[in-house]
Design an enzyme around this catalytic site. Sequence first.
Site, PDB file in Angstrom:
ATOM      1  N   CYS A   1       0.716  -1.173   0.100  1.00  0.00           N
ATOM      2  CA  CYS A   1       0.087  -0.287   0.066  1.00  0.00           C
ATOM      3  C   CYS A   1       0.900   1.368  -0.008  1.00  0.00           C
ATOM      4  O   CYS A   1       1.606   1.619  -0.819  1.00  0.00           O
ATOM      5  CB  CYS A   1      -0.821  -0.335   1.209  1.00  0.00           C
ATOM      6  SG  CYS A   1      -2.416   1.098   0.849  1.00  0.00           S
TER       7      CYS A   1
ATOM      8  N   HIS B   1      -4.430  -4.291   0.154  1.00  0.00           N
ATOM      9  CA  HIS B   1      -4.236  -5.182   1.289  1.00  0.00           C
ATOM     10  C   HIS B   1      -4.742  -6.452   1.463  1.00  0.00           C
ATOM     11  O   HIS B   1      -5.930  -6.941   2.142  1.00  0.00           O
ATOM     12  CB  HIS B   1      -5.216  -4.317   2.403  1.00  0.00           C
ATOM     13  CG  HIS B   1      -4.473  -2.741   2.748  1.00  0.00           C
ATOM     14  ND1 HIS B   1      -3.261  -2.730   3.566  1.00  0.00           N
ATOM     15  CD2 HIS B   1      -4.542  -1.593   2.392  1.00  0.00           C
ATOM     16  CE1 HIS B   1      -2.866  -1.344   3.892  1.00  0.00           C
ATOM     17  NE2 HIS B   1      -3.851  -0.610   2.973  1.00  0.00           N
TER      18      HIS B   1
ATOM     19  N   GLU C   1      -3.606  -8.825   3.092  1.00  0.00           N
ATOM     20  CA  GLU C   1      -3.388  -9.049   4.479  1.00  0.00           C
ATOM     21  C   GLU C   1      -4.505  -8.706   5.554  1.00  0.00           C
ATOM     22  O   GLU C   1      -4.639  -9.359   6.482  1.00  0.00           O
ATOM     23  CB  GLU C   1      -2.204  -8.494   5.129  1.00  0.00           C
ATOM     24  CG  GLU C   1      -2.078  -7.232   5.836  1.00  0.00           C
ATOM     25  CD  GLU C   1      -2.391  -6.132   4.644  1.00  0.00           C
ATOM     26  OE1 GLU C   1      -2.257  -4.878   4.857  1.00  0.00           O
ATOM     27  OE2 GLU C   1      -2.468  -6.271   3.408  1.00  0.00           O
TER      28      GLU C   1
END
Length: 319
Positions: A142, A237, A239
């Site tokens: 990011c 993202h 994650e």
Amino acid sequence: MPIRIPDSLPAANILRQENIFIMPASRAEHQDIRPLRVLILNLMPKKIETETQLLRLLSNSALQIDVELLRIDDRPSKNTPKEHLDAFYRSFEEVKDNCYDGFIITGAPLGQIAFEEVLYWERMQTIMEWSRSHVTSTMFLCWAAHAALHHFYDLLRHLREEKLSGVYEHQVRQAAKAHPLLRGFDEYFFAPHSRYAEVRVSAIDNHPELEVLVDSEIAGLYLVGSKDGRQFFVTGHPEYDPNTIDDEYRRDIAAGIEPQIPENYYAKDDPNNPYKVTWRSHGNLLFTNWLNYHVYQLTPFDLNEANLAALSQQHAESI
């Protein structure tokens, strides 16, 4: 094989409850193998939450991994206890003489601030430069992806009129379908984004050292690789936990920001409905492929600056 983390790290209990195989450092010391060394520079305010998310993804590999946590500076954190930082995080001065197989730099809530105005920008530049000579492969997430593309390749970041927030469909580029990082990927998949800025797809397409691997008609750039396989830039993202976008949305409402409803996240795009989780299998595969094909398969067994320099030379000659 598991990831190896400190016995008392809070993430350990969370991951055990999820039936994820981790190995306490005390047990791993008795195994006679050469584990991968992975460093994580955690720039997010809620560090325990972010480190747990990343450790969850790193644990899904057949490799044993020693994970170390790095902080950008010693300023107090509003969202992470000092005791946690002192116990589990290291300073750059403590690790700068080490070499690592892999390095992950997280995002940061700095999407609307010019890079040069970020308090730790000079330190960030130092660490990014250091990664070239001390790390086999680095993944930037990011904000860190935008920062690294700006620092290494002088690419501009453009502010959006509105924050990009939600879960978007992405497509693997035709030319990238055989890329090792994308092995096992569906041609189309979903991934979360939460950002105020973007690097234009056209800027990457016109750069001789970079290649777009995955993009989206709506979200734009998602996954970029350097052609030597030693740097990857993820603008989203993968994650994120299932509830992360919801937490951000309700935090922004509480702050009076009046955010747009995250796209393709809540059932029927209604925040009163449950959220839909459509990205976690892709996130696991992304990190597993990175560890296997761009860390384990490339890294020298004897990890030092001289061997990493030789690796860089081999890549340069093959391009």
